[in-house]
Design an enzyme around this catalytic site. Structure first.
Site, PDB file in Angstrom:
ATOM      1  CB  ALA A 188      36.102  37.899  48.195  1.00 11.81           C
ATOM      2  CG  ASP A 189      41.814  38.998  49.489  1.00 14.29           C
ATOM      3  OD1 ASP A 189      42.513  38.050  49.089  1.00 14.29           O
ATOM      4  OD2 ASP A 189      41.769  40.105  48.920  1.00 14.29           O
TER       5      ASP A 189
ATOM      6  N   GLY B  34      45.697  41.001  45.886  1.00 12.95           N
ATOM      7  CA  GLY B  34      46.542  41.068  44.692  1.00 12.95           C
ATOM      8  C   GLY B  34      46.739  42.475  44.179  1.00 12.95           C
TER       9      GLY B  34
ATOM     10  CD  GLU C 173      40.202  42.532  42.128  1.00 11.41           C
ATOM     11  OE1 GLU C 173      40.805  41.483  41.853  1.00 11.41           O
ATOM     12  OE2 GLU C 173      40.157  43.012  43.281  1.00 11.41           O
TER      13      GLU C 173
END
Length: 240
Positions: A89-90, A103, A109
């Site tokens: 996760a960001d 990405g 996802e």
């Protein structure tokens, strides 16, 4: 990426792989930490520690890596359910709301995570935030013929929004589905992710956004302390 960062990511990736059992159908995430998880899984299969595992990739990146490591792959349309999905996760907030899509893989996802009985998120401590979107922009996958329309709609809502431009090619980033990505910053960040997710996906031209709400069951956090590298386990606040 520093050597310390790599070792932290490797530790959390290996911790996630320890949850995999023979016979499982897996969801394989995308990104740097997920790639290390796929490599650790491939090694366990090679050594015979796991068997009869099949996996659904979330991107062309994870598909290519898994194929190279001999991990059997299956299309999402050909499985009834996924036993365990593992992805990075960001950003992760205290309520287990996530931002993903750095990405540009967040559509697949989210499909894989939503089909999984359990969704485990692997991150380093820098990804934990008090409030989403104050630092990391929220990605939205949009149809190529509608990106300007969607951007104007968002700007009319007071949202800063720009088309994501590729770094090593001319023109915009193109997703695995052939769409474009808008990156947005909302005034004051994101609190009620569920309401915003519905609002964004109701805009014509938006395919999907990078908000993952009520999906993550567990977050594994890799961090370096004076005692060394450790992996901390966080459970969803409302319980899985």
């Amino acid at each position: 990426m520093s050597d310390l960062q790599i070792r932290i990511k490797q530790a959390v990736a290996k911790a996630a792989v320890e949850q995999i059992r023979s016979g499982m159908v897996l969801g394989l995430g995308s990104g740097s930490t997920a790639a290390l998880m796929i490599e650790a899984l491939g090694e366990k299969l090679r050594q015979g520690q796991l068997e009869n595992v099949t996996a659904v990739p979330t991107s062309f990146q994870s598909q290519v890596l898994a194929s190279r490591l001999g991990i059997p792959l299956v299309d999402l349309n050909h499985v009834e359910a996924i036993d365990l999905a593992i992805d990075g996760a960001d950003e992760v907030d205290p309520g287990f709301q996530l931002i993903k899509g750095g990405g540009a893989c967040h559509v697949q996802e989210k499909l894989v995570a939503s089909a999984a009985h359990r969704f485990v998120v692997v991150v380093d401590a820098s990804k934990l935030v008090d409030r989403l979107n104050l630092d990391f922009l929220l990605p939205m996958e949009v149809l190529p013929g509608a990106w300007a329309l969607v951007r104007r709609r968002l700007q009319s809502m007071g949202v800063e929004c720009e088309l994501r431009i590729a770094q090593r090619k001319a023109g915009p980033v193109v997703t695995d589905q052939g769409n474009l990505v808008l990156d947005a910053r909302f005034p004051g960040g994101i609190g009620d992710g569920a309401a915003l997710e519905r609002q964004l996906n109701s805009i014509p031209g938006v395919v999907e956004n990078g908000l993952f709400v009520n999906l993550a069951d567990q977050v594994l956090v890799g961090e370096a302390t004076e005692q060394g590298i450790h992996v901390r386990t966080l459970a969803r606040p409302d319980g899985p």
